[in-house]
Design a protein around this motif. Structure first.
Motif, short mmCIF file in Angstrom:
data_model
loop_
_atom_site.label_atom_id
_atom_site.label_comp_id
_atom_site.label_asym_id
_atom_site.label_seq_id
_atom_site.Cartn_x
_atom_site.Cartn_y
_atom_site.Cartn_z
N LYS A 1 4.15 0.53 -14.70
CA LYS A 1 3.12 0.96 -13.76
C LYS A 1 2.59 -0.22 -12.95
CE LYS A 1 -0.04 3.87 -14.83
NZ LYS A 1 -1.16 4.56 -15.46
N PHE A 2 2.33 0.06 -11.68
CA PHE A 2 1.62 -0.89 -10.82
C PHE A 2 0.92 -0.08 -9.74
CE2 PHE A 2 5.86 -0.53 -9.05
CZ PHE A 2 5.67 -0.44 -7.68
N ASN A 3 -0.15 -0.63 -9.22
CA ASN A 3 -0.94 0.03 -8.18
C ASN A 3 -0.77 -0.68 -6.87
OD1 ASN A 3 -2.23 2.01 -9.86
ND2 ASN A 3 -3.46 0.36 -10.70
N MET A 4 -0.71 0.12 -5.82
CA MET A 4 -0.61 -0.43 -4.47
C MET A 4 -1.86 -0.04 -3.70
SD MET A 4 3.39 0.50 -3.80
CE MET A 4 3.37 0.00 -2.10
N THR A 5 -2.47 -1.02 -3.07
CA THR A 5 -3.65 -0.78 -2.24
C THR A 5 -3.36 -1.33 -0.85
OG1 THR A 5 -5.07 -1.07 -4.18
CG2 THR A 5 -6.13 -1.21 -2.02
N TRP A 6 -3.51 -0.47 0.15
CA TRP A 6 -3.22 -0.88 1.52
C TRP A 6 -4.39 -1.67 2.07
CZ3 TRP A 6 1.55 -0.13 3.52
CH2 TRP A 6 2.41 0.63 2.75
N LEU B 1 -1.73 -4.86 -1.41
CA LEU B 1 -2.03 -5.50 -2.68
C LEU B 1 -1.31 -4.72 -3.76
CD1 LEU B 1 -3.90 -7.61 -4.20
CD2 LEU B 1 -5.42 -5.67 -4.57
N CYS B 2 -0.48 -5.39 -4.55
CA CYS B 2 0.25 -4.76 -5.66
C CYS B 2 -0.25 -5.38 -6.96
CB CYS B 2 1.74 -4.99 -5.53
SG CYS B 2 2.47 -4.25 -4.07
N ALA B 3 -0.92 -4.57 -7.77
CA ALA B 3 -1.47 -5.04 -9.05
C ALA B 3 -0.61 -4.50 -10.19
CB ALA B 3 -2.92 -4.60 -9.20
#
Length: 125
Positions: free
Chosen positions: A74-79, A86-88
């Motif tokens: 899992k990873f989160n992407m924030t535009w 931003l990829c966390a």
């Protein structure tokens, strides 16, 4: 039954009950140290990326990056603004895999990859 097509009216900020979140001056918002620490910890395993070249729709970038990196968990992407994302990641190993094991592409366009840092600016390249 509520009409789902009816727009809800806006609420004034002055009408919100935010008393517990204000400093003694009544104007400054309190920062919650636990939230700051938790969010800072999440950003330790974050990258900023940008697809260079022609404009590719966000949904294409999103689906292609998720497809390429799905094996990392899992990873989160924030535009962010100006095309940055931003990829966390959940762990440092996944971050390092992306950072050091690629040239990465979306639709033939190269992806710039950089470890996130507090001094990041969307105006940087």
């Amino acid at each position: 039954m509520e009409n789902v097509w009816h727009n809800k009216s806006n609420r004034s900020v002055a009408d919100l009950d935010i008393g517990n979140y204000l400093m003694e001056d009544g104007e400054t918002i309190k920062l919650h140290e636990e939230n700051i620490k938790e969010n800072t910890k999440k950003l330790l395993n974050a990258l900023v990326i940008k697809v260079f070249g022609e404009n590719i729709p966000a949904y294409v970038i999103n689906s292609e990056i998720k497809r390429q990196w799905s094996y990392l968990g899992k990873f989160n992407m924030t535009w962010l603004e100006k095309g940055w994302i931003l990829c966390a990641f959940e762990d440092e190993e996944s971050l390092e895999t992306v950072l050091y094991n690629g040239l990465w592409y979306v639709k033939g366009q190269i992806i710039g990859v950089e470890k996130w840092k507090t001094s990041f600016s969307p105006d940087s390249l």
